[in-house]
Design a protein around this motif. Structure first.
Motif, PDB file in Angstrom:
ATOM      1  N   VAL A 176       0.853  -1.206   0.000  1.00  0.00           N
ATOM      2  CA  VAL A 176       0.000   0.000   0.000  1.00  0.00           C
ATOM      3  C   VAL A 176       0.881   1.245   0.000  1.00  0.00           C
ATOM      4  N   MET A 177       1.887   1.261   0.873  1.00  0.00           N
ATOM      5  CA  MET A 177       2.751   2.455   0.967  1.00  0.00           C
ATOM      6  C   MET A 177       3.521   2.674  -0.335  1.00  0.00           C
ATOM      7  N   ARG A 178       3.969   1.561  -0.949  1.00  0.00           N
ATOM      8  CA  ARG A 178       4.725   1.686  -2.213  1.00  0.00           C
ATOM      9  C   ARG A 178       3.810   2.160  -3.355  1.00  0.00           C
ATOM     10  N   MET A 179       2.567   1.642  -3.391  1.00  0.00           N
ATOM     11  CA  MET A 179       1.646   2.077  -4.453  1.00  0.00           C
ATOM     12  C   MET A 179       1.405   3.585  -4.346  1.00  0.00           C
ATOM     13  N   TYR A 180       1.211   4.067  -3.103  1.00  0.00           N
ATOM     14  CA  TYR A 180       1.001   5.514  -2.939  1.00  0.00           C
ATOM     15  C   TYR A 180       2.256   6.301  -3.316  1.00  0.00           C
ATOM     16  N   ARG A 181       3.412   5.767  -2.917  1.00  0.00           N
ATOM     17  CA  ARG A 181       4.663   6.488  -3.194  1.00  0.00           C
ATOM     18  C   ARG A 181       4.949   6.544  -4.696  1.00  0.00           C
ATOM     19  N   GLU A 182       4.731   5.418  -5.366  1.00  0.00           N
ATOM     20  CA  GLU A 182       5.167   5.317  -6.780  1.00  0.00           C
ATOM     21  C   GLU A 182       4.076   5.655  -7.779  1.00  0.00           C
ATOM     22  N   HIS A 183       2.803   5.550  -7.361  1.00  0.00           N
ATOM     23  CA  HIS A 183       1.726   5.684  -8.366  1.00  0.00           C
ATOM     24  C   HIS A 183       0.649   6.702  -8.042  1.00  0.00           C
ATOM     25  N   ARG A 184       0.779   7.416  -6.925  1.00  0.00           N
ATOM     26  CA  ARG A 184      -0.291   8.380  -6.590  1.00  0.00           C
ATOM     27  C   ARG A 184       0.294   9.778  -6.659  1.00  0.00           C
TER      28      ARG A 184
END
Ligand SMILES: N[C@@H](CCC(=O)N[C@@H](CS)C(=O)NCC(=O)O)C(=O)O
Length: 252
Positions: free
Chosen positions: A243-251
């Motif tokens: 979840v944290m990586r998706m927000y960091r890389e894709h949001r």
């Protein structure tokens, strides 16, 4: 909505709703321009009912109205194909199964869990619901607040047992996702970012509080100790890291 915006898709939301964040993220990732109109419950119904909906998000686009986040993502996939969902029928089927699990179990559980604590500091709910709404609706929202909180207490079963059931459901969904991430998958389905990652990350975000979230604060200092304990436990899991990586890389 003003005339300059009348040709853009209209997204009706409660700003802090994680189902709305799911749709907002999908639209942003596809580069679709839209107007977001925020409301506070129960006043959102006055606007969603015009399009046949009771809950948010509601999307009005191309002369059509969609009243459920999964239906919205499916329609967006017809406008910008092969981005949110893979074309391969087997992957598409898996995407729909996972999305239904996240929508029906995880999203409900994270919301009930968060409301259980928020209701103990009612003004924090009023502040959250007030984001982006008009002054007139802020006044109406404050007047209706005692009744609104009574309704959500019953509707979302904000009891100790309700909260414990929510925590169990969150852990069960995280276990399923942990198994996938433990297999070495970078994304939840296939080898690229998709609607499945958006749905899981958006609906888990209430219990992870990732950086780069448009509304939730990643600093946990103001949260009750018991909430912080679960957030920290979940952040340390492979699913929480995803979840944290998706927000960091894709949001963005
Ligand atoms: N299955 C729906 C769930 C949406 C939902 O539960 N929205 C909540 C906000 S988190 C809502 O509108 N609650 C107020 C209401 O139902 O009146 C979807 O995916 O769009």
């Amino acid at each position: 909505m003003n005339t300059a915006n009348k040709n853009k898709p209209l997204l009706i939301t409660i700003a802090t709703s994680h189902y709305c964040e799911k749709v907002r993220w999908a639209m942003d990732s596809l580069g679709i321009d839209y107007v977001e109109e925020n409301h506070a419950p129960p006043f959102h119904r006055q606007y969603t009912s015009r399009y046949g909906g009771t809950s948010v998000p509601v999307l009005f686009i191309d002369g059509k109205a969609f009243t459920d986040s999964q239906d919205i993502l499916h329609y967006l996939d017809t406008i910008v194909p092969n981005q949110l969902y893979a074309q391969d029928p087997e992957l598409r089927q898996q995407a729909e199964t996972l999305e239904a699990l996240f929508d029906d179990k995880l999203g409900v559980a994270t919301r009930n869990w968060a409301y259980y604590y928020a209701i103990q500091q009612p003004w924090s709910i009023l502040a959250a619901w007030s984001k982006g709404i008009s002054w007139m609706e802020k006044v109406k929202s404050a007047i209706a607040f005692p009744v609104s909180t009574k309704i959500i207490k019953q509707k979302y079963n904000l009891t100790l047992e309700g909260k414990e059931a929510a925590v169990q459901n969150i852990r069960e969904v995280f276990d399923i996702v942990n198994q996938k991430v433990n297999l070495g998958q970078k994304y939840l389905l296939g080898d690229r970012f998709s609607a499945t990652d958006i749905t899981f990350a958006a609906l888990a975000s209430l219990a992870i509080r990732p950086e780069h979230h448009p509304f939730y604060n990643s600093q946990l200092a103001k949260l009750p100790t018991e909430m912080v304990a679960l957030v920290e436990e979940l952040r340390a899991t492979p699913a929480g890291e995803l979840v944290m990586r998706m927000y960091r890389e894709h949001r963005h």
